[in-house]
Design a protein around this motif. Structure first.
Motif, PDB file in Angstrom:
ATOM      1  N   GLN A  34      29.143   6.650  77.214  1.00  0.00           N
ATOM      2  CA  GLN A  34      29.152   6.228  75.825  1.00  0.00           C
ATOM      3  C   GLN A  34      30.307   5.282  75.589  1.00  0.00           C
ATOM      4  O   GLN A  34      31.306   5.323  76.293  1.00  0.00           O
ATOM      5  N   GLN A  35      30.145   4.462  74.575  1.00  0.00           N
ATOM      6  CA  GLN A  35      31.240   3.609  74.177  1.00  0.00           C
ATOM      7  C   GLN A  35      32.299   4.457  73.490  1.00  0.00           C
ATOM      8  O   GLN A  35      31.973   5.423  72.802  1.00  0.00           O
ATOM      9  N   PRO A  36      33.580   4.158  73.682  1.00  0.00           N
ATOM     10  CA  PRO A  36      34.614   4.928  73.012  1.00  0.00           C
ATOM     11  C   PRO A  36      34.415   4.948  71.502  1.00  0.00           C
ATOM     12  O   PRO A  36      34.006   3.949  70.908  1.00  0.00           O
ATOM     13  N   ILE A  37      34.677   6.111  70.915  1.00  0.00           N
ATOM     14  CA  ILE A  37      34.578   6.252  69.474  1.00  0.00           C
ATOM     15  C   ILE A  37      35.761   5.541  68.827  1.00  0.00           C
ATOM     16  O   ILE A  37      36.694   5.139  69.489  1.00  0.00           O
ATOM     17  N   THR A  38      35.691   5.424  67.514  1.00  0.00           N
ATOM     18  CA  THR A  38      36.808   4.843  66.799  1.00  0.00           C
ATOM     19  C   THR A  38      38.041   5.713  67.048  1.00  0.00           C
ATOM     20  O   THR A  38      37.972   6.926  66.941  1.00  0.00           O
ATOM     21  N   GLU A  39      39.112   5.075  67.389  1.00  0.00           N
ATOM     22  CA  GLU A  39      40.328   5.817  67.711  1.00  0.00           C
ATOM     23  C   GLU A  39      40.830   6.581  66.498  1.00  0.00           C
ATOM     24  O   GLU A  39      40.920   6.045  65.410  1.00  0.00           O
ATOM     25  N   ARG A  40      41.139   7.850  66.720  1.00  0.00           N
ATOM     26  CA  ARG A  40      41.788   8.630  65.673  1.00  0.00           C
ATOM     27  C   ARG A  40      43.256   8.752  66.059  1.00  0.00           C
ATOM     28  O   ARG A  40      43.589   8.684  67.233  1.00  0.00           O
ATOM     29  N   PRO A  41      44.123   8.948  65.114  1.00  0.00           N
ATOM     30  CA  PRO A  41      45.537   9.057  65.452  1.00  0.00           C
ATOM     31  C   PRO A  41      45.783  10.198  66.441  1.00  0.00           C
ATOM     32  O   PRO A  41      45.126  11.242  66.383  1.00  0.00           O
ATOM     33  N   TRP A  42      46.751   9.987  67.348  1.00  0.00           N
ATOM     34  CA  TRP A  42      47.079  10.992  68.353  1.00  0.00           C
ATOM     35  C   TRP A  42      47.385  12.346  67.720  1.00  0.00           C
ATOM     36  O   TRP A  42      46.942  13.385  68.207  1.00  0.00           O
ATOM     37  N   SER A  43      48.128  12.364  66.616  1.00  0.00           N
ATOM     38  CA  SER A  43      48.515  13.638  66.007  1.00  0.00           C
ATOM     39  C   SER A  43      47.288  14.438  65.568  1.00  0.00           C
ATOM     40  O   SER A  43      47.247  15.662  65.719  1.00  0.00           O
ATOM     41  N   GLU A  44      46.270  13.751  65.061  1.00  0.00           N
ATOM     42  CA  GLU A  44      45.018  14.419  64.662  1.00  0.00           C
ATOM     43  C   GLU A  44      44.294  14.969  65.883  1.00  0.00           C
ATOM     44  O   GLU A  44      43.814  16.102  65.886  1.00  0.00           O
ATOM     45  N   HIS A  45      44.190  14.146  66.897  1.00  0.00           N
ATOM     46  CA  HIS A  45      43.522  14.542  68.142  1.00  0.00           C
ATOM     47  C   HIS A  45      44.230  15.750  68.758  1.00  0.00           C
ATOM     48  O   HIS A  45      43.590  16.733  69.152  1.00  0.00           O
ATOM     49  N   TYR A  46      45.552  15.711  68.815  1.00  0.00           N
ATOM     50  CA  TYR A  46      46.345  16.795  69.394  1.00  0.00           C
ATOM     51  C   TYR A  46      46.117  18.105  68.645  1.00  0.00           C
ATOM     52  O   TYR A  46      45.876  19.156  69.251  1.00  0.00           O
ATOM     53  N   GLN A  47      46.195  18.074  67.333  1.00  0.00           N
ATOM     54  CA  GLN A  47      46.035  19.291  66.533  1.00  0.00           C
ATOM     55  C   GLN A  47      44.638  19.897  66.698  1.00  0.00           C
ATOM     56  O   GLN A  47      44.486  21.115  66.784  1.00  0.00           O
ATOM     57  N   ALA A  48      43.623  19.048  66.755  1.00  0.00           N
ATOM     58  CA  ALA A  48      42.249  19.551  66.914  1.00  0.00           C
ATOM     59  C   ALA A  48      42.070  20.241  68.258  1.00  0.00           C
ATOM     60  O   ALA A  48      41.467  21.317  68.343  1.00  0.00           O
ATOM     61  N   LEU A  49      42.596  19.645  69.330  1.00  0.00           N
ATOM     62  CA  LEU A  49      42.446  20.255  70.652  1.00  0.00           C
ATOM     63  C   LEU A  49      43.351  21.467  70.834  1.00  0.00           C
ATOM     64  O   LEU A  49      42.995  22.406  71.547  1.00  0.00           O
ATOM     65  N   LEU A  50      44.493  21.485  70.195  1.00  0.00           N
ATOM     66  CA  LEU A  50      45.374  22.644  70.242  1.00  0.00           C
ATOM     67  C   LEU A  50      44.681  23.859  69.620  1.00  0.00           C
ATOM     68  O   LEU A  50      44.818  24.985  70.102  1.00  0.00           O
ATOM     69  N   ALA A  51      43.912  23.624  68.566  1.00  0.00           N
ATOM     70  CA  ALA A  51      43.209  24.712  67.874  1.00  0.00           C
ATOM     71  C   ALA A  51      41.969  25.189  68.631  1.00  0.00           C
ATOM     72  O   ALA A  51      41.452  26.268  68.353  1.00  0.00           O
ATOM     73  N   ALA A  52      41.484  24.403  69.583  1.00  0.00           N
ATOM     74  CA  ALA A  52      40.262  24.752  70.332  1.00  0.00           C
ATOM     75  C   ALA A  52      40.614  25.762  71.421  1.00  0.00           C
ATOM     76  O   ALA A  52      40.867  25.400  72.559  1.00  0.00           O
ATOM     77  N   ASP A  53      40.620  27.053  71.070  1.00  0.00           N
ATOM     78  CA  ASP A  53      41.058  28.070  72.026  1.00  0.00           C
ATOM     79  C   ASP A  53      39.906  28.840  72.673  1.00  0.00           C
ATOM     80  O   ASP A  53      40.125  29.800  73.405  1.00  0.00           O
TER      81      ASP A  53
END
Length: 197
Positions: free
Chosen positions: A24-43
């Motif tokens: 797939q083509q890369p999605i629109t970039e989201r800010p790193w801080s948003e990306h980090y928080q979302a993946l940190l919560a994915a437990d």
């Protein structure tokens, strides 16, 4: 030495809606801080793929199945390295490893089991963060970004390189990464990420 390498792989492994790698083509970039928080919560997540280990003396690979349900994890390795496979299961109360043809082993922590079997330690708890493309909380790290995603991460003396991402559901998940220190290198290829049913 084969068993030692196998145990290293097992112990190194201790977000995500259904993810199957796609071109797939890369999605629109989201800010790193948003990306980090979302993946940190994915437990709670599940990963299927391959893992390889390379040192000056040996090179091995195995199929990998890893299920993380908050603090509980189940890891299964199969293929040439496993000679029949291994099952690793653990939580905050301890870790057990059952290798085909060997006596089951138990320890209070993955680090303790590694120390008891190999005589040296690895920051085992960190890898569940590294595999998601984020630094482990609680210790110093150096991070370089590329398109608002982790590109190179150095933490606890280890270097993690993110070589490829899978873009789905408005997130990017590591599809291929290497974890290296001195002459030891692990490669993880995630063929499928999904949220457990």
């Amino acid at each position: 030495m084969r068993l030692a390498s196998f145990i290293i792989l097992a112990l190194l492994l201790s977000g995500c809606s259904g993810l199957t790698p796609q071109q797939q083509q890369p999605i629109t970039e989201r800010p790193w801080s948003e990306h980090y928080q979302a993946l940190l919560a994915a437990d709670s997540w599940q990963l299927s793929g391959k893992i390889g280990i390379r040192s000056p003396q040996e090179s091995h690979s195995a199929n990998l199945f890893w299920q993380q349900l908050q603090q509980h994890y189940l890891i299964e390795l199969s293929g040439p390295l496993g000679q029949g496979g291994a099952r690793i299961e653990g939580n905050t109360d301890g870790i057990s490893i059952d290798i085909a043809g060997e006596e089951p082993l138990w320890a209070a922590t993955p680090e303790a089991l590694m120390e008891q079997t190999l005589g040296w330690q690895f920051p085992v708890q960190d890898i569940r963060y590294w595999v998601r493309g984020i630094p482990a909380p609680g210790s110093y790290y150096d991070l370089s970004l590329k398109q608002q995603l982790a590109h190179k991460l150095t933490q606890n003396g280890w270097e993690i390189s993110y070589l490829r991402y899978n873009y789905q559901d408005e997130f990017a998940f590591p599809e291929k990464l290497t974890i290296s220190r001195n002459n030891l290198r692990l490669t993880i290829i995630a063929k499928e990420w999904q949220k457990p049913q």
